[in-house]
Design an enzyme around this catalytic site. Structure first.
Site: not given
Length: 226
Positions: A62, A65, A69, A205
């Site tokens: 995720k 920036d 970067t 999950g």
């Protein structure tokens, strides 16, 4: 959508837990998603430990920036053995275009994160956003399409918005629940309803990892086929 278009979320802190899970369900899933918990705890070796299963790996970092970067971080994924990586769509179109180019050069498909599934309209408002979740997702998905990303992550509720904006964008959806217990996620649907809404891949999950993973996968597939 094929029944096996499921990414299992390996939200663990050790290699052994993740490897043990995949050994049980490797023939029942499409791919493996590793998030911040696993990445931070196990590092590069943890990712490589899952490569032996020859399943696509999604690196769910995720990234958010400045452009330089973001692009450099994307390039650093080379050699990890991953097939997909996530970045926040809030990075903006210009930065995402450059990151997508960098990802393409190392054969990684870039996936844009829209609005996390634990947010509702009131939560966006508290952060200073004037848009509803639906309107903000729409705005972000347009950025993903313009930046030539491979896909987007959104709740299953917003899949139709994605497909209306771009039939080329692949829609990946967490927030998948068989029952009404949503845990910490707020925008959820059942697997069957998510697919009906246009989800191409389900990211699951706890519905798999809590209890008997093999039996849980079977229940999920059965719920889709009903």
């Amino acid at each position: 959508m094929k029944e096996k278009n499921i990414f299992v979320a390996c939200d663990f802190s050790t290699q052994n837990e993740a490897v043990n899970l995949i050994e049980q369900i490797q023939n029942d899933i499409f791919g493996i998603k590793v998030g911040l918990q696993y990445i931070t705890s196990t590092g590069i070796e943890g990712i490589k430990a899952l490569s032996k299963f020859n399943l696509p790996i999604m690196y769910d970092g995720k990234y958010l920036d400045i452009k330089n970067t973001l692009v450099a971080s994307t390039k650093s994924l080379k050699g990890l053995g991953i097939s997909y990586a996530t970045v926040h769509l809030l990075n903006g179109e210009d930065a995402l275009k450059e990151a997508a180019k960098a990802a393409d050069e190392i054969s990684v498909k870039l996936i844009g994160i829209s609005i996390l599934t634990n947010f509702l309209d009131k939560d966006l408002k508290a952060l200073g956003f004037s848009n509803t979740v639906e309107k903000q997702v729409e705005k972000l998905v347009k950025i993903a399409a313009n930046a030539n990303l491979w896909g987007v992550v959104c709740s299953p509720i917003e899949c139709k918005i994605v497909k209306q904006i771009s039939t080329q964008l692949v829609c990946l959806t967490p927030g998948i629940r068989l029952k009404s217990d949503k845990h910490d996620q707020k925008r959820t649907l059942t697997p069957k309803k998510a697919i009906a809404n246009g989800s191409d891949y389900l990211i699951i999950g706890r519905e798999i990892t809590s209890g008997n993973p093999k039996e849980n996968i079977k229940n999920i597939v059965n719920s889709i086929n009903k």
